[in-house]
Design an enzyme around this catalytic site. Structure first.
Site, PDB file in Angstrom:
ATOM      1  N   LYS A   1      27.482  66.881  57.852  1.00 55.28           N
ATOM      2  CA  LYS A   1      26.323  66.296  58.602  1.00 55.28           C
ATOM      3  C   LYS A   1      24.746  67.005  58.034  1.00 55.28           C
ATOM      4  O   LYS A   1      23.818  66.334  58.362  1.00 55.28           O
ATOM      5  CB  LYS A   1      26.477  66.743  60.267  1.00 55.28           C
TER       6      LYS A   1
HETATM    7  C1  PLP Z   1      31.492  64.303  61.842  1.00 54.00           C
HETATM    8  C2  PLP Z   1      32.607  65.114  61.082  1.00 54.00           C
HETATM    9  C3  PLP Z   1      33.884  64.313  60.575  1.00 54.00           C
HETATM   10  C4  PLP Z   1      33.889  62.722  60.802  1.00 54.00           C
HETATM   11  O1  PLP Z   1      32.846  62.205  60.073  1.00 54.00           O
HETATM   12  P1  PLP Z   1      32.383  60.676  60.321  1.00 54.00           P
HETATM   13  O2  PLP Z   1      31.375  60.457  59.651  1.00 54.00           O
HETATM   14  O3  PLP Z   1      32.262  60.746  61.901  1.00 54.00           O
HETATM   15  O4  PLP Z   1      33.654  59.762  60.243  1.00 54.00           O
HETATM   16  C5  PLP Z   1      34.833  65.181  59.871  1.00 54.00           C
HETATM   17  N1  PLP Z   1      34.758  66.233  59.668  1.00 54.00           N
HETATM   18  C6  PLP Z   1      33.781  66.971  60.132  1.00 54.00           C
HETATM   19  C7  PLP Z   1      33.765  68.425  59.890  1.00 54.00           C
HETATM   20  C8  PLP Z   1      32.839  66.524  60.803  1.00 54.00           C
HETATM   21  O5  PLP Z   1      31.843  67.362  61.142  1.00 54.00           O
END
Ligand code: PLP
Length: 459
Positions: free
Chosen positions: A110
Site C-alpha cells: 500500500k
Molecule cells: C491490502 C492488502 C491485500 C489486498 O489488496 P487489495 O488491493 O485490497 O486486493 C493483500 N495483502 C496485503 C498485505 C494487503 O495489505
C-alpha cells in the site's frame, strides 16, 4: 485525461478531480474514458530503468501534470523505501518469482500508492490553498500506509477506521504511534465491512461531505490503482516482456492490486494469466467460478488484509465486463446492498473469466506454504503472500509466474512463527515500534457518532 463513473450519473472529471473525489457522487468509481497504450518498444525501453523513471513513463499519460512536477513527486514518494530497486524480484522456483512490494515505510504494498497520493494531495492543496479531510476504512495495511503518508502534512486531516481487535499488533502500532495531531486512529466496534460501510455512508451524505471536504484514499481512489500499475511493468520488463508473456498471481481483498494488473494488460503489457488469490473469504473465487456474487459472512484468518466480502474495486472490473453499461452496474450494486448479492450475466461472466483466473487457499494450506517455501528456499513469506504462492502453484501456466509479495513477514509475526518456528524481525529502521506509546479512540459502529467525532476533531 477524462474520468467517468461506473454508475454513469456523476460529472466527468479530470485526473485531479477524480483523485480528490475518491468515490463518485453517484456512488460509483472513476475510470479513465480511454486507456493509454504502451507499445512494445515503450515496454522494452523500461528494462533496467530506475523505478522512478519507469513510474513516470507509465503514469504520466493518465494525468494532466507537468512532467517535471510529477517526476519530483515520484522521487519524494519512493525516497523513503528500504530497497534501491523499490520493487525487487526474488526467485523461488524454476519459473516462480516473488515481487517484493514491502520495502516501503509500513512494510506493505500500500505504500507504493499511498506515499505518492500524499505528494499529489499536498501539491493540490498548496496550489489551491484549501483543506481536506481524509476518511478511510482499513483492514490494517491501508490505514497504516495512509497515516504514514499524511502525518504532518499541511491542510490535511486524516481519520482512519479499523476493526477493533482484528488487525495485527504491528499494523495497529503503525496507526496508533505517530504523534502528529492531524492523524487520528479510530478503533470501530465491528469488522472491516462495517468500517467500509460507515465511510461509504459519510460519502453519500453530501452535506457532510461538502462541509468537511471529504476525500477518500481507499483503494477506490483511481490514483492509487494507477500507482500500482507501475510494478507490473517493471517486473514484466525485467523478466523479458514484451518478448515473452508473464503471469501474475495477486493476493486479493478489495481488488485494487489485481485491477491494476488488468489496467497494465489493457495498456499493452503481455500478461497471459492474471490470478485472483483469496483466503477462505472466497467470494471473488466463487463469483468467478459460478457467477453468483453472494455474501456469506467474513471469517477472521491469518491474512487479515484479505478478510473482505464487499470488494469495492470489483465494481470497476464488472463495469468493463459489462462493456461500460453503467445502468446495469448501478442495478447490481443496488441488489448487493438490498439482498446481499447478485448474479453476473452470462456474457459478463465470460468476459471476467477471460480476464481473471482464480483460486483459494485454506488456513492450513497457507501455513504449509509458508513452511515449505522457507524449507525449500529460505524465503520467509507473510500469510497474504503465501495465499498467493499456493494459488499460483495450482495454475496450469507455462512461463514465468510472479506472485505479488504484498507484506513483510514481520508484519504478521505470529502466523509466520507458527509455521516456521522462527519469529521474523522488523527491519532495523522500525525496531523501536513496540516501545512507542499509542494513541487511539474506540468508537461504536455508528455513522452518526463517527460524524460527530470527526466534526469535533477538525481544527
Ligand atoms: C491490502 C492488502 C491485500 C489486498 O489488496 P487489495 O488491493 O485490497 O486486493 C493483500 N495483502 C496485503 C498485505 C494487503 O495489505
Amino acid at each position: 485525461m477524462r474520468y467517468h463513473s461506473t454508475r454513469g450519473q456523476a460529472p466527468v472529471l479530470d485526473f485531479e478531480g477524480a483523485m480528490l473525489a475518491g468515490l463518485a457522487r453517484d456512488g460509483g468509481l472513476y475510470l479513465p474514458q480511454a486507456v493509454p497504450q504502451m507499445t512494445r518498444d515503450d515496454i522494452a525501453a523500461l528494462q533496467g530503468l530506475p523505478y522512478e523513471e519507469a513510474a513516470l513513463r507509465v503514469m504520466r499519460p493518465f494525468t494532466d501534470l507537468p512532467e517535471t512536477r510529477l517526476a519530483e513527486m515520484i522521487a519524494a514518494a519512493y525516497a523513503g523505501f528500504g530497497h534501491a530497486a523499490r520493487a525487487p524480484l526474488v526467485q523461488i522456483a524454476p519459473d516462480g518469482w516473488l515481487l517484493e512490494l514491502f520495502h516501503g515505510p509500513t512494510l506493505a504494498f500500500k505504500d507504493f500508492a499511498m506515499q505518492l497520493i500524499g505528494q499529489l494531495f499536498q501539491d493540490v492543496m498548496r496550489r489551491r490553498g484549501e483543506r481536506i479531510t481524509i476518511v478511510g476504512a482499513t483492514s490494517g495495511d491501508t490505514g497504516s500506509a495512509a497515516i504514514e503518508a499524511f502525518r504532518g502534512l499541511e491542510g490535511v486531516e486524516c481519520f482512519i477506521l479499523y476493526p477493533h481487535g482484528r488487525v495485527s499488533e504491528v499494523q495497529r502500532r503503525q496507526m496508533t504511534t505517530p504523534s502528529e495531531g492531524n492523524v487520528h486512529a479510530l478503533a470501530v466496534d465491528g469488522d472491516f465491512d462495517d468500517c467500509q460501510a460507515a465511510v461509504k455512508a459519510m460519502f453519500n451524505d453530501h452535506a457532510f461531505r461538502d462541509r468537511v471536504g471529504l476525500t477518500a484514499v481507499n483503494s477506490i481512489n483511481w490514483a492509487r490503482v494507477l500507482a500500482q500499475v507501475v510494478y507490473y511493468f517493471t517486473a514484466a520488463a525485467a523478466l523479458g516482456a514484451p518478448g515473452r508473456a508473464i503471469g501474475f498471481t495477486v493476493p486479493t481483498g478489495n481488488f485494487g492490486d489485481i485491477l491494476a494488473g488488468d489496467v497494465a494488460r489493457r495498456m499493452g503489457l503481455p500478461i497471459d494469466r492474471l490470478v485472483v488469490a483469496t483466503n477462505r473469504n472466497d467470494i471473488l473465487h466463487r463469483t468467478l467460478t459460478t457467477g453468483a456474487h453472494r455474501k456469506e459472512g467474513v471469517v477472521p484468518t491469518a491474512s487479515p488484509s484479505m478478510d473482505i466480502e464487499v470488494s469495492s474495486n470489483f465494481e470497476r472490473a464488472l463495469f468493463m465486463a459489462y462493456d461500460g453499461d453503467a445502468s446495469a452496474i448501478a442495478q447490481l450494486m443496488d441488489e448487493l446492498a438490498r439482498d446481499g448479492g447478485f448474479t453476473v450475466s452470462q456474457g459478463a461472466l465470460q468476459a471476467l473469466r477471460e480476464t481473471f483466473a482464480s483460486g483459494r487457499a485454506s488456513e492450513e494450506e497457507t501455513a504449509e506454504t509458508i513452511r515449505r517455501v522457507f524449507a525449500d528456499t529460505g524465503e520467509v513469506l507473510c500469510p497474504h503472500t503465501a495465499v498467493g504462492v499456493k494459488v499460483a502453484s495450482e495454475q496450469p501456466h507455462r512461463g514465468p509466474m510472479v506472485t505479488l509479495a504484498t507484506a513483510h513477514p514481520a508484519k504478521f509475526p505470529d502466523a509466520v512463527e507458527a509455521a516456521t518456528g522462527l519469529r521474523p524481525a522488523l527491519p532495523e529502521r522500525m525496531a523501536d515500534l513496540y516501545l512507542r506509546s499509542e494513541r487511539v479512540t474506540e468508537v461504536a459502529n455508528d455513522v452518526g457518532a463517527l460524524k460527530s467525532l470527526i466534526l469535533e476533531r477538525l481544527p
